[in-house]
Scaffold this motif. Structure first.
Motif, PDB file in Angstrom:
ATOM      1  N   SER A 127      42.705  33.831  29.498  1.00 39.62           N
ATOM      2  CA  SER A 127      41.271  33.764  29.808  1.00 39.62           C
ATOM      3  C   SER A 127      40.986  34.261  31.225  1.00 39.62           C
ATOM      4  CB  SER A 127      40.743  32.351  29.610  1.00 39.62           C
ATOM      5  OG  SER A 127      41.361  31.458  30.504  1.00 39.62           O
ATOM      6  N   ARG A 128      41.855  33.953  32.171  1.00 32.94           N
ATOM      7  CA  ARG A 128      41.655  34.439  33.542  1.00 32.94           C
ATOM      8  C   ARG A 128      41.824  35.954  33.627  1.00 32.94           C
ATOM      9  NH1 ARG A 128      45.121  29.591  36.189  1.00 32.94           N
ATOM     10  NH2 ARG A 128      43.508  27.999  35.997  1.00 32.94           N
ATOM     11  N   LEU A 129      42.824  36.460  32.926  1.00 34.81           N
ATOM     12  CA  LEU A 129      43.047  37.901  32.920  1.00 34.81           C
ATOM     13  C   LEU A 129      41.855  38.622  32.306  1.00 34.81           C
ATOM     14  CD1 LEU A 129      45.058  40.284  33.362  1.00 34.81           C
ATOM     15  CD2 LEU A 129      45.692  39.951  30.977  1.00 34.81           C
ATOM     16  N   LEU A 130      41.338  38.109  31.200  1.00 32.69           N
ATOM     17  CA  LEU A 130      40.193  38.754  30.570  1.00 32.69           C
ATOM     18  C   LEU A 130      38.933  38.639  31.425  1.00 32.69           C
ATOM     19  CD1 LEU A 130      40.750  37.852  26.829  1.00 32.69           C
ATOM     20  CD2 LEU A 130      40.944  40.076  27.912  1.00 32.69           C
ATOM     21  N   PHE A 131      38.783  37.543  32.159  1.00 34.84           N
ATOM     22  CA  PHE A 131      37.650  37.403  33.080  1.00 34.84           C
ATOM     23  C   PHE A 131      37.695  38.487  34.149  1.00 34.84           C
ATOM     24  CE2 PHE A 131      35.909  35.714  37.048  1.00 34.84           C
ATOM     25  CZ  PHE A 131      34.617  35.410  36.654  1.00 34.84           C
ATOM     26  N   ILE A 132      38.857  38.657  34.769  1.00 34.73           N
ATOM     27  CA  ILE A 132      39.009  39.682  35.810  1.00 34.73           C
ATOM     28  C   ILE A 132      38.831  41.079  35.217  1.00 34.73           C
ATOM     29  CG2 ILE A 132      40.675  40.732  37.397  1.00 34.73           C
ATOM     30  CD1 ILE A 132      41.820  37.881  37.789  1.00 34.73           C
ATOM     31  N   TYR A 134      32.407  42.029  25.113  1.00 34.19           N
ATOM     32  CA  TYR A 134      32.061  41.157  23.990  1.00 34.19           C
ATOM     33  C   TYR A 134      33.151  41.193  22.917  1.00 34.19           C
ATOM     34  CZ  TYR A 134      29.497  39.218  20.033  1.00 34.19           C
ATOM     35  OH  TYR A 134      29.121  38.470  18.962  1.00 34.19           O
ATOM     36  N   ALA A 135      33.630  42.382  22.596  1.00 35.08           N
ATOM     37  CA  ALA A 135      34.667  42.517  21.569  1.00 35.08           C
ATOM     38  C   ALA A 135      35.976  41.868  22.015  1.00 35.08           C
ATOM     39  CB  ALA A 135      34.889  43.997  21.252  1.00 35.08           C
ATOM     40  N   VAL A 136      36.377  42.113  23.220  1.00 38.99           N
ATOM     41  CA  VAL A 136      37.654  41.580  23.704  1.00 38.99           C
ATOM     42  C   VAL A 136      37.585  40.057  23.865  1.00 38.99           C
ATOM     43  CG1 VAL A 136      39.272  41.608  25.637  1.00 38.99           C
ATOM     44  CG2 VAL A 136      38.365  43.742  24.756  1.00 38.99           C
ATOM     45  N   LEU A 137      36.479  39.559  24.410  1.00 38.43           N
ATOM     46  CA  LEU A 137      36.339  38.108  24.566  1.00 38.43           C
ATOM     47  C   LEU A 137      36.205  37.413  23.208  1.00 38.43           C
ATOM     48  CD1 LEU A 137      34.053  37.946  27.710  1.00 38.43           C
ATOM     49  CD2 LEU A 137      36.491  37.442  27.554  1.00 38.43           C
ATOM     50  N   GLY A 138      35.645  38.102  22.219  1.00 39.20           N
ATOM     51  CA  GLY A 138      35.597  37.543  20.859  1.00 39.20           C
ATOM     52  C   GLY A 138      36.990  37.389  20.272  1.00 39.20           C
ATOM     53  N   ILE A 139      37.831  38.380  20.494  1.00 39.77           N
ATOM     54  CA  ILE A 139      39.223  38.286  20.024  1.00 39.77           C
ATOM     55  C   ILE A 139      39.936  37.139  20.727  1.00 39.77           C
ATOM     56  CG2 ILE A 139      41.450  39.491  20.024  1.00 39.77           C
ATOM     57  CD1 ILE A 139      39.839  42.098  19.601  1.00 39.77           C
ATOM     58  N   GLU A 140      39.665  36.957  22.005  1.00 37.36           N
ATOM     59  CA  GLU A 140      40.292  35.860  22.748  1.00 37.36           C
ATOM     60  C   GLU A 140      39.816  34.508  22.222  1.00 37.36           C
ATOM     61  OE1 GLU A 140      41.029  32.929  25.842  1.00 37.36           O
ATOM     62  OE2 GLU A 140      39.027  33.676  25.395  1.00 37.36           O
ATOM     63  N   ASP A 141      38.548  34.404  21.865  1.00 32.55           N
ATOM     64  CA  ASP A 141      38.025  33.160  21.313  1.00 32.55           C
ATOM     65  C   ASP A 141      38.665  32.848  19.960  1.00 32.55           C
ATOM     66  OD1 ASP A 141      36.218  30.901  21.269  1.00 32.55           O
ATOM     67  OD2 ASP A 141      35.104  31.988  19.723  1.00 32.55           O
ATOM     68  N   ILE A 142      38.862  33.865  19.156  1.00 30.44           N
ATOM     69  CA  ILE A 142      39.534  33.665  17.863  1.00 30.44           C
ATOM     70  C   ILE A 142      40.964  33.179  18.082  1.00 30.44           C
ATOM     71  CG2 ILE A 142      40.428  34.876  15.831  1.00 30.44           C
ATOM     72  CD1 ILE A 142      37.890  36.652  16.003  1.00 30.44           C
ATOM     73  N   SER A 143      41.641  33.717  19.081  1.00 31.72           N
ATOM     74  CA  SER A 143      43.020  33.276  19.337  1.00 31.72           C
ATOM     75  C   SER A 143      43.057  31.824  19.803  1.00 31.72           C
ATOM     76  CB  SER A 143      43.703  34.180  20.359  1.00 31.72           C
ATOM     77  OG  SER A 143      43.118  34.019  21.629  1.00 31.72           O
ATOM     78  N   VAL A 144      42.040  31.384  20.549  1.00 39.29           N
ATOM     79  CA  VAL A 144      41.971  29.976  20.959  1.00 39.29           C
ATOM     80  C   VAL A 144      41.767  29.086  19.726  1.00 39.29           C
ATOM     81  CG1 VAL A 144      40.542  28.304  22.213  1.00 39.29           C
ATOM     82  CG2 VAL A 144      41.221  30.435  23.305  1.00 39.29           C
ATOM     83  N   GLN A 145      40.963  29.538  18.784  1.00 40.66           N
ATOM     84  CA  GLN A 145      40.749  28.762  17.563  1.00 40.66           C
ATOM     85  C   GLN A 145      42.011  28.710  16.705  1.00 40.66           C
ATOM     86  OE1 GLN A 145      37.298  30.274  15.569  1.00 40.66           O
ATOM     87  NE2 GLN A 145      35.906  29.568  17.152  1.00 40.66           N
TER      88      GLN A 145
END
Length: 165
Positions: free
Chosen positions: A79-84, A111-122
């Motif tokens: 999440s930190r890497l994607l934020f930066i 939006y696309a990359v953070l959506g993939i990250e959210d799916i991985s958290v789920q």
């Protein structure tokens, strides 16, 4: 009623309620085989017992999934890497795309990359996103239909379910 009270007591003591339910199911199947007035045929008892064993195996698999530790550092780091990355993306795109295309491209990509990250958290805790209530309601309805069919069949011909000697 007493089974429900037992399960509630186990749950309040932080016990394993699903395992307690499976144990109650096994006890009920055992009582059906010993019922003196209208015992259930041993073939049905065996089939029910096999189903309870499969349910117990599935419970063990689900518990292994839930109790598998996932490193919290992975989630934090990604999440930190994607934020930066998403905040530095406009600076990388500006020389290539100019001021008008940089903003929409950056927003859509982030939006696309953070959506993939959210799916991985789920995926880390799959039982929070599964419709378990609908599954259990469907199983309950199926069990009621089987019970009604069994009761109707027993009313029509009470000798069909008795053990032949």
């Amino acid at each position: 009623q007493e089974d429900l009270e037992c399960i509630i007591r186990i749950k309040a003591q932080c016990g394993n309620a699903p395992l307690e339910i499976i144990t109650c199911m096994g006890d009920i199947i055992g009582q059906c085989s010993r019922h003196s007035e209208n015992p259930v045929h041993p073939v049905y008892i065996h089939q029910l017992d096999c189903q309870v064993q499969q349910l117990c195996k599935a419970l063990g698999s689900c518990e292994r999934i839930v109790k598998t530790p996932l490193p919290t550092g992975y989630s934090r780091h990604s999440s930190r890497l994607l934020f930066i990355w998403s905040h530095s993306l406009p600076f990388a795109l500006y020389p290539l795309m100019g001021p008008w295309a940089t903003l929409p491209t950056s927003l859509l990509t982030a939006y696309a990359v953070l959506g993939i990250e959210d799916i991985s958290v789920q995926f880390e805790d799959p039982f929070d996103i599964l419709p378990l209530r609908q599954y259990s309601d469907q199983i309950f309805d199926s069990i009621q239909a089987i019970e009604e069919g069994f009761a109707n069949r027993t009313k029509r011909n009470p000798n069909t379910m008795k053990v032949k000697e």
